[in-house]
Design a protein around this motif. Structure first.
Motif, PDB file in Angstrom:
ATOM      1  N   VAL A 230       0.840  -1.203   0.000  1.00 11.87           N
ATOM      2  CA  VAL A 230       0.000   0.000   0.000  1.00 11.87           C
ATOM      3  C   VAL A 230       0.877   1.257   0.000  1.00 11.87           C
ATOM      4  O   VAL A 230       0.566   2.230  -0.685  1.00 11.87           O
ATOM      5  N   ASP A 231       1.986   1.229   0.725  1.00 18.40           N
ATOM      6  CA  ASP A 231       2.919   2.361   0.703  1.00 18.40           C
ATOM      7  C   ASP A 231       3.493   2.559  -0.699  1.00 18.40           C
ATOM      8  O   ASP A 231       3.586   3.678  -1.192  1.00 18.40           O
ATOM      9  N   GLN A 232       3.895   1.472  -1.336  1.00 20.61           N
ATOM     10  CA  GLN A 232       4.460   1.553  -2.679  1.00 20.61           C
ATOM     11  C   GLN A 232       3.408   2.015  -3.688  1.00 20.61           C
ATOM     12  O   GLN A 232       3.703   2.742  -4.620  1.00 20.61           O
ATOM     13  N   ALA A 233       2.171   1.610  -3.484  1.00 24.18           N
ATOM     14  CA  ALA A 233       1.096   1.962  -4.409  1.00 24.18           C
ATOM     15  C   ALA A 233       0.633   3.407  -4.246  1.00 24.18           C
ATOM     16  O   ALA A 233       0.008   3.955  -5.162  1.00 24.18           O
ATOM     17  N   GLY A 234       0.936   4.036  -3.126  1.00 22.84           N
ATOM     18  CA  GLY A 234       0.456   5.382  -2.831  1.00 22.84           C
ATOM     19  C   GLY A 234       0.607   6.396  -3.955  1.00 22.84           C
ATOM     20  O   GLY A 234      -0.375   7.035  -4.350  1.00 22.84           O
TER      21      GLY A 234
ATOM     22  N   VAL B 193       0.813  -6.795  -6.665  1.00 22.42           N
ATOM     23  CA  VAL B 193       2.279  -6.762  -6.776  1.00 22.42           C
ATOM     24  C   VAL B 193       2.684  -6.859  -8.244  1.00 22.42           C
ATOM     25  O   VAL B 193       3.585  -6.155  -8.702  1.00 22.42           O
ATOM     26  N   ALA B 194       1.995  -7.694  -8.998  1.00 22.36           N
ATOM     27  CA  ALA B 194       2.314  -7.866 -10.422  1.00 22.36           C
ATOM     28  C   ALA B 194       2.022  -6.603 -11.228  1.00 22.36           C
ATOM     29  O   ALA B 194       2.649  -6.374 -12.263  1.00 22.36           O
ATOM     30  N   LEU B 195       1.103  -5.780 -10.767  1.00 21.11           N
ATOM     31  CA  LEU B 195       0.765  -4.546 -11.484  1.00 21.11           C
ATOM     32  C   LEU B 195       1.788  -3.435 -11.268  1.00 21.11           C
ATOM     33  O   LEU B 195       1.939  -2.552 -12.108  1.00 21.11           O
ATOM     34  N   LEU B 196       2.484  -3.482 -10.128  1.00 20.37           N
ATOM     35  CA  LEU B 196       3.450  -2.433  -9.821  1.00 20.37           C
ATOM     36  C   LEU B 196       4.757  -2.672 -10.563  1.00 20.37           C
ATOM     37  O   LEU B 196       5.264  -3.796 -10.569  1.00 20.37           O
TER      38      LEU B 196
ATOM     39  N   ALA C 105       8.542  -3.122 -11.183  1.00 17.45           N
ATOM     40  CA  ALA C 105       9.598  -3.592 -10.287  1.00 17.45           C
ATOM     41  C   ALA C 105      10.569  -2.462  -9.976  1.00 17.45           C
ATOM     42  O   ALA C 105      10.951  -1.698 -10.849  1.00 17.45           O
ATOM     43  N   GLY C 106      10.927  -2.359  -8.716  1.00 17.90           N
ATOM     44  CA  GLY C 106      11.912  -1.365  -8.300  1.00 17.90           C
ATOM     45  C   GLY C 106      11.442   0.066  -8.455  1.00 17.90           C
ATOM     46  O   GLY C 106      12.248   0.962  -8.591  1.00 17.90           O
ATOM     47  N   SER C 107      10.142   0.275  -8.420  1.00 17.23           N
ATOM     48  CA  SER C 107       9.619   1.611  -8.694  1.00 17.23           C
ATOM     49  C   SER C 107       9.390   2.458  -7.452  1.00 17.23           C
ATOM     50  O   SER C 107       8.983   3.596  -7.572  1.00 17.23           O
ATOM     51  N   ALA C 108       9.634   1.924  -6.302  1.00 17.25           N
ATOM     52  CA  ALA C 108       9.319   2.664  -5.083  1.00 17.25           C
ATOM     53  C   ALA C 108      10.365   3.744  -4.841  1.00 17.25           C
ATOM     54  O   ALA C 108      11.439   3.491  -4.335  1.00 17.25           O
ATOM     55  N   VAL C 109      10.039   4.962  -5.238  1.00 17.73           N
ATOM     56  CA  VAL C 109      10.917   6.098  -5.012  1.00 17.73           C
ATOM     57  C   VAL C 109      10.094   7.181  -4.344  1.00 17.73           C
ATOM     58  O   VAL C 109       9.025   7.541  -4.822  1.00 17.73           O
ATOM     59  N   SER C 110      10.578   7.665  -3.251  1.00 18.24           N
ATOM     60  CA  SER C 110       9.894   8.751  -2.561  1.00 18.24           C
ATOM     61  C   SER C 110      10.925   9.813  -2.237  1.00 18.24           C
ATOM     62  O   SER C 110      11.931   9.534  -1.596  1.00 18.24           O
TER      63      SER C 110
END
Length: 138
Positions: free
Chosen positions: A9-13, A101-104, A106-111
């Motif tokens: 959920v944090d990554q999807a924000g 998870v499959a929709l996100l 990979a390695g895209s979590a940048v804040s």
């Protein structure tokens, strides 16, 4: 499992925020739009996946949370209510976690966050100067 849900959920924000900004209240009923950036389309797909997997009352609750978050994008409480709806759906449907998870990407979590006068924030930075009368010499 709860730690995985919170992390997802944090990554999807950012994707959810972009979808709500681009599509507004109608995000759940809209088809993907080529004119909208990829981040917003990922968020739309995430919300659509959650919505499709919910039953009647769950769908109504998700729709209400999406509506409130879209109408008040700066309202942290509305965003939190939407995240809670997604977390609830993930706790009730373990297969949904893998689907999201499959929709996100990979390695895209940048804040990146900057706060305060002359604050600087960047994913990558080579040179930054803040202050009065600064001189950059090679």
């Amino acid at each position: 499992m709860d730690a995985e849900i919170v992390a997802l959920v944090d990554q999807a924000g950012p994707y959810l925020t972009a979808a709500l900004t681009a599509y507004g209240v109608g995000v759940l009923g809209r088809a993907e739009d080529a004119a909208v950036d990829a981040t917003a389309n990922v968020g739309r797909r995430l919300l659509d996946s959650v919505w499709r997997r919910r039953g009647g009352p769950g769908r109504a609750e998700l729709e209400a949370a999406v509506g409130e978050a879209a109408e008040a994008p700066a309202d942290a409480d509305a965003a939190a209510a939407l995240r809670q709806q997604i977390k609830r759906a993930l706790r009730e449907d373990r297969e949904l976690l893998a689907e999201l998870v499959a929709l996100l990407p990979a390695g895209s979590a940048v804040s990146v966050t900057a706060s305060g006068e002359r604050a600087i924030a960047a994913q990558r930075i080579t040179t930054a100067i803040t202050g009065d009368n600064a001189t950059l010499r090679p």
